[in-house]
Design an enzyme around this catalytic site. Structure first.
Site: not given
Ligand code: C5P
Length: 219
Positions: A17, A29-31, A96
């Site tokens: 991420p 954040a993304n997973r 991202v």
């Protein structure tokens, strides 16, 4: 042992991420576990490529045989990727974050009694894959991923065009698939020529097959 069809080739891979700070203690954040991207970097190295892995914050170890650059934010990831060009191969696997906070808070945002939560102004992050895909130093083979929960194929086709990629590896990440954070992956390869569905495989096997696909494409 084995054949080294990517000997003398250079590759840059993104994985994990990105963390976009809200203030010194919080982030957006993304997973992403980084498992698939790290496995691809290792697989390309096993085929003889000189691989740089640009990794966001992950808990898994650095893969063997690969140069690893650790970054936190999308802007840092983009800089690290562009610094590796020219390269023969780019595989952008990182999840991202699409947005970051527009004005960074250098102090921790305090809870204000009676005022409710603070508004957060977001701004768009650079699209690393799109930048690489349209770069004047564009690698010969540019691969992107598409994590979708619906219309996997049509969204993948649109992404192929928009990002300037040669291949989009599309997967259905609906929660019931267990793919996010899991060890297995079920992908469809979308190119200008058409679509190829791979069976359910471990992320390592997806990585090996993808590295083979890239080697064939390059030679
Ligand atoms: O547009 P979307 O995020 O679905 O596209 C996914 C693909 O684009 C992945 O390959 C991802 O690594 C890449 N990407 C990127 N930079 C962004 C957003 C996505 O490199 N800011």
């Amino acid at each position: 042992g084995g054949a080294k069809p990517l000997a003398g080739r250079t590759a840059v891979v993104t994985s994990g991420p990105t963390h976009e700070p809200i203030d010194p203690v919080r982030y957006i954040a993304n997973r992403s576990s980084g498992r698939q991207g790290h496995a691809i970097a290792a697989a390309l190295a096993r085929l003889g490529a000189d691989v740089t892995l640009v990794s966001g914050p992950v808990t898994i170890p650095d893969p063997k045989g690969v140069k690893v650059i650790h970054v936190e934010q999308a802007a840092e990831m983009l800089d690290a990727v562009l610094a590796r060009l020219p390269a023969d191969i780019a595989v952008m696997v990182a999840a991202v974050a699409d947005w970051r906070v527009a004005t960074l808070n250098t102090e921790k945002i305090k809870k204000q009694p009676g005022e409710g939560p603070p508004p957060l102004m977001l701004t768009e992050n650079p699209d690393i894959l799109k930048t690489v895909g349209h770069s004047d130093k564009r690698p010969t083979v540019v691969v992107g991923f598409a994590a979708e929960t619906q219309d996997v194929e049509s969204n993948g086709r649109v992404k192929l065009q928009k990002k300037g990629a040669d291949l989009i590896v599309a997967n259905d990440v609906s929660p019931e698939t267990g793919i996010m954070g899991g060890t297995r992956n079920s992908v469809k390869l979308i190119t200008a020529e058409g679509i190829e569905a791979w069976p359910d495989l471990s992320k390592e096997d997806v990585a090996d097959r993808l590295a083979g696909w890239i080697a064939t494409r390059l030679t």
